[in-house]
Design an enzyme around this catalytic site. Structure first.
Site, mmCIF file in Angstrom:
data_model
loop_
_atom_site.group_PDB
_atom_site.id
_atom_site.type_symbol
_atom_site.label_atom_id
_atom_site.label_comp_id
_atom_site.label_asym_id
_atom_site.label_seq_id
_atom_site.Cartn_x
_atom_site.Cartn_y
_atom_site.Cartn_z
ATOM 1 N N SER A 182 -0.533 -1.721 -1.417
ATOM 2 C CA SER A 182 0.834 -1.381 -1.042
ATOM 3 C C SER A 182 1.822 -2.105 -1.957
ATOM 4 O O SER A 182 1.694 -2.013 -3.179
ATOM 5 C CB SER A 182 1.035 -1.712 0.438
ATOM 6 N N GLU A 191 -1.317 8.834 3.669
ATOM 7 C CA GLU A 191 -0.350 7.755 3.467
ATOM 8 C C GLU A 191 0.969 8.035 4.193
ATOM 9 O O GLU A 191 1.588 7.156 4.787
ATOM 10 C CB GLU A 191 -0.017 7.614 1.975
#
Lengths: 208, 392
Positions: B245, B366
């Site tokens: 991330s 996602e």
């Protein structure tokens, strides 16, 4: 700056076309969700459509662009798509952000999680954690995520080797505990035109 | 804290030209000690994992007081006595549900952790190194998060014959690490959270080869006893930077840093759901900065940044906590003409990145984490895309 990045209205209409309202083509896809399933509150009837776009705009297009860039330069890039639903999350979230971390870290104890991602899961989940963490360790050790398998330690013959990304034949590996091999190699061309649209506007629209 | 380890010794005696050795077993105290540039560190031995942990190692001067909102400064002092490295530090000050669970947080947070297979005997004296950079949207997360416990993967690496030393570091997040505005960029103090990571990478270059050597047990057989379990050292030439991330985007930022200048800090990179071109625009958050200086009485100051350095921690903390609605928080890396010299997509297209092998991936769904909720119609979707309100 705030995310998701806001986009001008003219470009937003192109996004509407690139991400049409077909729930089965959205995120999560079908399977695992039924093709016509429209999530209720708090997600909303077009959530799968929106989630497909926001996933691409924030992460997936960037991943593909990085792999393309590396391959074009003749550099090694091993690319993946993690596609395994874990315990403790609603089905509407699918294989969402962060969920691969427990597998990469081989954290089958669920240390630090409110619900252990592996809780009540089949043996294949534990095997996938072994496969992924070993591939990562192997890459750190040898720059090759496959090298650890040369010693015959991995018994599942159906698990493919992880190919390098190739400009002429772009492929990624899909990590999925529901496959007998725990992974498959796929052509990296899903939502090709939609993702290309985002990539081509990284600089001017997305300020990236 | 130390543990008892029952281990094998080879006791040798040299008698004339004859070398005689016998293997005996003795219980010994194992307390791993390494000597880095700033002094000795006493770690802890985990018998459960057969690993040594060196936790909470300082890699920078505490970024407090006049060092707040500045690039991290290298440690200058040496400690005379061995320093305990047996517990995680505080996390950096961050916001959101995960950070609330951390034991403690502080501006004084620039510490890293080293997890080393102990006594690894396989003819391998130098091990590759993996450096984990946590995520958390640049407003949350820490190396002390239990989900980033590195013991399992290090153990796995040993089991498959691919052992590595794992390291994790804290870096400043939220405005503490990513305050941005024209003034901040002008002062040369933008992206200090990335500079924290960078300093940790330099620390590894300077110190990881010192993690090892023989450990000497307290043994009655002083003259003719040596320990066969030689601890491995880290190889600074075999470093992989690795993140998820915002941590993966940070890895991407190190790849394009200074236009791809190769400082030889790493030889490979792993990016899990994050890339040089992921998720946050690279322009400064001038409005958020102006709100901050207005509300703290710093907007009229000649040096606004210096004014902010003199505001009490609690005041700033409350302001940041109240003005950071989750993933829409304003503080993230920006183009500063230095660390990030331009737009990431253009740097990549120009070949301005460090050309090392990578793993790059993302998850199928996602967007379900990041999509707004309540998308019931095309109009809703359009509104979320553009931020504009449409009247039916």
């Amino acid at each position: 700056m705030p995310i998701p990045t806001l986009i001008p209205i003219e470009f937003a209409y192109k996004i509407l076309d690139a991400y049409p309202d077909f729930p089965s083509k959205g995120s999560p896809g079908s399977p695992p969700l039924p093709p016509d399933f429209r999530p209720g509150l708090p997600y909303g009837a077009q959530f799968r459509r929106a989630a497909s776009y926001f996933g691409d705009a924030q992460w997936i297009a960037a991943r593909r662009y990085t792999c393309q860039t590396w391959a074009k330069a003749g550099l090694d890039a091993y690319c993946y798509r993690f596609n395994t639903d874990v315990a403790g999350l609603p089905a509407e979230l699918g294989a969402t952000h962060f969920q691969e971390v427990a597998f990469v870290f081989h954290n089958t104890d669920g240390l630090g999680y409110a619900v252990n991602p592996f809780q009540d899961m089949s043996e294949s989940y534990f095997d996938l954690a072994t496969l992924m963490s070993s591939s990562w360790a192997s890459f750190i050790h040898d720059l090759d995520p496959n090298s650890w398998r040369a010693r015959g330690q991995w018994k599942n013959k159906r698990t493919p080797l992880w190919p390098k990304y190739n400009s002429r034949n772009p492929q990624d590996i899909v990590w999925d505990a529901n496959f007998t091999g725990l992974a498959v190699v796929e052509k990296d061309n899903f939502r090709a035109s939609s993702i290309s649209l985002i990539i081509s506007h990284f600089a001017d629209i997305y300020d990236l | 804290m130390s543990s008892l380890l029952c281990t094998a010794f080879i006791v040798c005696s040299i008698f004339a030209s004859l070398l005689q050795c016998t293997v005996i077993k003795l219980p010994v105290e194992r307390e791993p000690v390494v000597t880095v540039r700033n002094g000795s560190l006493t770690g802890i031995y985990s018998s459960a994992y057969h690993q040594d942990f060196f936790l909470g190692i300082p890699f920078a001067q505490p970024p407090v007081g006049n060092l707040r909102f500045r690039k991290p400064q290298s440690l200058e002092n040496k400690w005379a006595k061995p320093r305990k490295a047996d517990a995680y530090s505080a996390s950096c000050v961050g916001y959101g549900p995960n950070n609330i669970l951390y034991r403690s947080s502080s501006e004084d947070c620039l510490y890293l952790n080293v997890i080393r297979p102990s006594g690894y005997v396989n003819g391998k004296k130098q091990l590759p190194v993996g450096i984990w950079i946590h995520g958390g949207g640049y407003f949350a997360g820490s190396s002390i998060d239990q989900r980033f416990n590195l013991s399992y993967i290090v153990q796995q690496s040993v089991e498959i014959g691919k052992p590595f030393i794992a390291i994790s570091m804290n870096y400043r997040v939220s405005a503490w690490g990513f305050l941005s505005s024209a003034e901040v960029i002008e002062s040369g103090q933008a992206n200090v959270g990335l500079w924290d990571q960078r300093l940790a990478l330099h620390w590894v270059q300077e110190n990881i080869a010192a993690f090892g050597g023989e450990y000497i047990p307290s043994s009655p057989h002083s003259a003719f006893t040596f320990q066969v379990l030689t601890d491995p050292v880290g190889d600074p030439k075999q470093v992989t930077i690795w993140g998820e991330s915002a941590g993966a985007q940070s890895v991407g930022n190190h790849l394009i840093a200074f236009g791809g200048r190769n400082d030889r800090l790493f030889r490979a990179a792993i990016m899990q759901s994050g890339s040089p071109t992921s998720f946050t625009s690279l322009s400064p958050s001038q409005d958020a900065f102006n709100n901050l200086t207005d509300s703290t009485g710093c907007s009229g100051a000649l040096d606004k940044l210096q004014c902010l350095r003199e505001i009490p921690f609690a005041t700033l903390n409350q302001f940041f906590n109240n003005t950071q609605p989750g993933t829409r928080q304003p503080w993230a890396p920006v183009i500063d003409g230095d660390f990030i010299p331009g737009k990431a997509s253009i740097l990549l297209a120009q070949g301005k990145y460090v050309p090392v092998p990578i793993i790059s991936g993302a998850n199928s769904d996602e967007g379900t984490t990041f999509s707004p909720r309540g998308v019931n119609s095309t109009e809703d979707f359009l509104r979320f895309l553009t931020g504009e309100i449409f009247l039916h």
